[in-house]
Enzyme design. Sequence first.
Site, PDB file in Angstrom:
ATOM      1  CB  SER A 246      33.711  76.610 -30.946  1.00  0.00           C
ATOM      2  OG  SER A 246      32.684  77.120 -31.740  1.00  0.00           O
ATOM      3  CG  ASP A 472      26.970  74.506 -28.029  1.00  0.00           C
ATOM      4  OD1 ASP A 472      26.807  75.511 -28.757  1.00  0.00           O
ATOM      5  OD2 ASP A 472      28.086  74.133 -27.634  1.00  0.00           O
ATOM      6  CG  HIS A 500      29.583  77.848 -28.060  1.00  0.00           C
ATOM      7  ND1 HIS A 500      29.440  76.649 -28.701  1.00  0.00           N
ATOM      8  CD2 HIS A 500      30.594  78.502 -28.704  1.00  0.00           C
ATOM      9  CE1 HIS A 500      30.310  76.578 -29.697  1.00  0.00           C
ATOM     10  NE2 HIS A 500      31.024  77.680 -29.717  1.00  0.00           N
TER      11      HIS A 500
END
Length: 531
Positions: A246, A472, A500
Site C-alpha cells: 500500500s 484492489d 487490498h
Amino acid sequence: MDTARLLRTSTTVLAVAGLLLSGCSAGTGHSAAASTPTGTVAASDTTSASRAAAPLAPLPTAVPDALKPYYAQKLVWHDCGSAGFQCTTMKAPLDYDHPVAAEDLALSVTRKKATGPGQRIGSLLVNPGGPGGSAVDYAQIAAARYPAPVRARYDIVGMDPRGVARSEPVVCLTDQQMDAFTQVDNDPHNQSEINAISAANQRFADGCEQHSAKLLSHVSTIEAARDMDILRALLGDAKLNYLGKSYGTMLGATYAGLFPSRVGRLVLDGAMDPSLSALDESRTQAEGFETAFQAFAKDCVRHTGCPLGQTTDAAGRYIVRFLSNLDAHPLPTGQSRQLGESLGTSGLIEAMYAKQLWPVLRVALSAANRGDGGPLLTLSDQYYERSTDGSYSNLMYANAAVNCLDLPPATRSAADVQAVLPAFRKASPHLGPDFAWMSLSCASWPVKATGRPMRIEAKGAAPIVVVGTTRDPATPYEWARSLAGQLSSGRLLTYQGDGHTAYASGSDCVDTAVNRYLLEGSVPPSGKTCA
C-alpha cells in the site's frame, strides 16, 4: 469523518488473513477479470499524469559529511515482544538539510533473525502502509505469517517511520475529541453540515499543530525513505531488500528514486502512483472502492439471506437508503456512541479492504437491519484503530501529517468540493460524495506541502517487482501499471482478484512468483498474471 487517502494493510486484516493462508482470503478472489479491469482510471489518464510530473532526482551516492555520524552509530539490540524478536532505537536527523544532534529523532526498530535452513540473504525491511501504519507491529506478524522459505533466509525488520507509533508519534486530539471527529457527517446535505466538516478539519489541524508542531514539517515520505537508507547501512546491508504494501510502496519507490544504486530486491505490493495529484488520487480511489463494493454485492446476493437484497442493483439501492437512514436515525450499538452515517460508511469501507471481511460485513448489515449497529461500529473502529478501551493509535494523525506534507491539498474550499462532486459521483455512485468531501482534509493544514506529484524512474536500479490486484479498493490496479511503467526496471505482476494487496494473502501463484524473486532474484516474466 474518514481521513483522506488511507492506504494501508492493517494489522487487523493481516492477522485475519494469516489464519487463512491456505484458503481464500484477502486478495484471493478466483473469478476471472477482464484484461483491462473496470472501475479504474483510464490508462491514458494516468499516462498523461506520469508524463506531466517531474522526475524524482537521485541523491549523491556519497554520504554527506554532516550525515556520517548517523551512518556510523551503533545499534544496541535487546530482546523484546514475542520470542526471538529484538528491538532497538535508531537516531535520524529531524531536518536532513540542517542536522542538529539536539533535535534528533529516535526511531523504533524491531527484527527477527533468519530462522534457517539455508544461507542468510540479508535483512528484509517491511512496511504495511498508511501512512501511519506501524511497521514494528507489522514485522512481528510478517515474521510469523510470511512464507517459511523467506523467513528462513531473511531477517524480518520493521521500523516505524518518523511520526508513527513508537517513532516520535504525531499527536493531534484526545480520544474523546477523536470520537467526535469520526462522527462528523462526511456527506453533507446543507450549509450547516458543510460548516461542520470545515470546523472539524480546522480543529484536527489545530490539535496537530498544538501537540506536534516540531514534527509537522519533517514527516515527508522523502525523509522517511532517507531514514531507511541509514537503517540499511546500520544493518550491514550493501543494498536494501524491501517489501512494502500500500503506502509502503510509495516509501519503497521513493527510496529507489533517491538511491537507485542501493536497490536490492524490492517488492511493491498494492502500488501507489506517485505522479498523481491529491485530487486524482482521491477520485481514482473512490473508483476503487466502488469496484470493491460492486464485487462484494455480487458475492453477497449469491448467499441466502443477503441483507442487501437479491440482485446487485437492489444492493446498490439498499446501501444508499441504509446510509441515508443512518443519517436521519442513528442506531444503538450497546455503547455510548450511536452508529450514524459517518461511522457506518467507515465500517463499510473497512470491509472492502479484504475479501475475508465480507462475511463479517454481511453479518453486521443483518444486525443493523434488526436495529443493532454494534457489529458495524466494530468494523469502523478497526478502520480507525480504536481499541475497546476507547483509545486510538496515532494512525490517523500520522496519516494526515504525511499526506498533507507530501502533496498540496486536493481541494481548498467547500466551493472546490462542490465543483468536483459530479466527477466523484460518476466515479463512485455510492461512496463518491464521501471521498469528495474527504479531499478537503488538508485545506486547513498549518504546514505548507513540500512535495509535489513526481515520476519515479530510478534509472540504474536493479529489477523491482510491482504487484497489482485488479479489484484492489485502496490502490487501484491502474496505479500499479503506472508505477511499473515509470520505473526503469519495474516489472508488473498482476493478481486478478479482490482485496487490498496480494502477497502472503492466500494466492500460491503470487507467493511463488514473489518468493522466487526474493530468494533467487528471478523476476516474474513480462505479463505474468495470477488468477
